[in-house]
Design an enzyme around this catalytic site. Structure first.
Site, PDB file in Angstrom:
ATOM      1  N   ASP A  72      68.055   4.347   6.136  1.00 35.35           N
ATOM      2  CA  ASP A  72      68.509   5.261   7.374  1.00 35.35           C
ATOM      3  C   ASP A  72      67.665   4.552   8.526  1.00 35.35           C
ATOM      4  O   ASP A  72      66.910   3.460   8.172  1.00 35.35           O
ATOM      5  CB  ASP A  72      68.074   6.513   7.200  1.00 35.35           C
ATOM      6  CG  ASP A  72      68.127   7.146   8.575  1.00 35.35           C
ATOM      7  OD1 ASP A  72      69.067   7.422   9.172  1.00 35.35           O
ATOM      8  OD2 ASP A  72      67.190   8.125   8.937  1.00 35.35           O
TER       9      ASP A  72
ATOM     10  N   ASP B  84      66.963   5.898  12.454  1.00 32.01           N
ATOM     11  CA  ASP B  84      66.210   6.618  13.267  1.00 32.01           C
ATOM     12  C   ASP B  84      65.524   7.581  12.676  1.00 32.01           C
ATOM     13  O   ASP B  84      65.776   8.526  11.848  1.00 32.01           O
ATOM     14  CB  ASP B  84      67.013   7.670  14.241  1.00 32.01           C
ATOM     15  CG  ASP B  84      67.845   6.522  15.144  1.00 32.01           C
ATOM     16  OD1 ASP B  84      67.259   5.746  15.942  1.00 32.01           O
ATOM     17  OD2 ASP B  84      69.288   6.870  15.272  1.00 32.01           O
TER      18      ASP B  84
END
Length: 253
Positions: free
Chosen positions: A10, A12
C-alpha cells in the site's frame, strides 16, 4: 514450504505518513481555491478516511456533514474537477516539501531488490500521487523498482474490496501464497485478506485503534537496526526490525 517471491505495498500511511500533512492539506487548499467553506480538520479527516478514494470521500462528506450544500447538476463532474485540482496541489506539495518514508521502508525495499524479491504497489490513490511520492521521497528512478503499479481507477471497486490486489496479482502472474502485502489500515487488510494475501501491518497516525484481525504481525513501523519496532499484535521472535529473513519465517510458519 511456499517460496516468497513478491511484496505488494500500500502507499498512503504504509510507505509514508502522507494523510494528515499532505492529502488533507491538499484537499483544504483546493476547497479554499474554489471558495468552498469546507475545512477538513485533523480529527474530521480521520473520520473521513473510513471511505477510500478521494472522490468518494468528498461525496461522503457532502452526504454526512453538508446536506445543506447546494448540489450542482453534475455532481460527479464537480467532484472529479475538485479531485483533479487536489492532485495538483498534493504533487506540488511533495515536490516542495517531500514527506519522509517511514522507518525501515527504504532499507526493506533495497534488500528486496538485491535478493530478487519482486515489488508491486496496490493503492487507491492516483498514479500521479504514487509517482510523485516515489520520485521525491525514495529515488528519482524508483518507479522502475516496482513491476506493477496498481493505483487509482485501475479497478472499479476500491478497498476494502479485494479487486486492486487481484489486479496486482494478475499482473505479477503470481498466486497470493507467493506474496506478502504491507498495509496500515483496516480497509487495507480487509482488501488484502479477501485476496488471500498474508498481510503485515504497520499502523499509521490515523489507524492505531483499528481492528487488524488476521494480520501476520502488527507493528508500529518496520524498524531499523538502531530504531527497533514495537510489536502491537503477533509474534516477532527475536527480531527488532523487519528484514527478508524475518518475513520468510513469518510467511512459512
Amino acid at each position: 514450504m511456499t517460496e516468497l517471491k513478491a511484496f505488494i505495498f500500500d502507499v498512503d500511511g504504509t510507505l509514508a505518513e502522507t494523510e494528515r500533512d499532505a492529502h488533507r492539506v491538499a484537499f483544504n487548499d483546493t476547497f479554499a481555491e474554489n471558495k468552498l467553506d469546507w475545512d477538513w480538520s485533523i480529527e474530521l479527516y480521520g473520520e473521513l478516511l473510513a471511505v477510500t478514494g478521494g472522490k468518494e470521500r468528498m461525496k461522503f462528506y457532502l452526504e454526512r456533514y453538508r446536506p445543506d450544500f447546494p448540489r450542482p447538476d453534475d455532481l460527479d463532474g464537480f467532484v472529479a474537477e475538485l479531485h483533479k485540482q487536489k492532485t495538483a496541489h498534493y504533487t506540488n506539495l511533495l515536490v516542495q516539501h517531500p514527506i519522509p518514508l517511514r522507518p525501515g521502508v527504504r532499507r526493506l525495499l533495497e534488500e528486496a531488490r538485491r535478493e530478487g524479491i519482486r515489488l508491486a504497489i496496490a493503492t487507491t490513490t492516483t498514479p500521479q500521487n504514487v509517482t510523485c511520492l516515489l520520485e521525491n521521497s525514495l529515488a528519482p528512478e524508483s518507479l522502475d523498482w516496482f513491476e506493477v503499479i496498481a493505483a487509482g481507477n485501475a479497478v472499479p471497486a476500491k478497498k476494502p474490496a479485494p479487486d486492486i490486489y487481484h489486479y496486482a496479482l494478475d499482473k505479477l502472474e503470481l498466486p497470493a501464497e507467493n506474496c506478502i502485502a504491507f498495509e496500515d489500515s483496516q480497509n487495507g487488510i480487509r482488501s488484502a485478506l479477501a485476496a488471500n494475501l498474508s498481510t503485515l501491518i504497520t499502523v499509521s497516525d490515523y489507524t492505531r485503534k483499528e481492528d487488524f484481525s488476521g494480520a501476520l504481525l502488527v507493528l508500529n513501523h518496520l524498524g531499523e537496526p538502531d530504531q527497533p519496532f514495537t510489536v502491537l499484535a503477533g509474534e516477532a521472535g527475536e527480531a527488532n526490525y523487519v528484514d527478508l529473513a524475518m518475513l520468510r519465517r513469518l510467511h512459512n510458519r
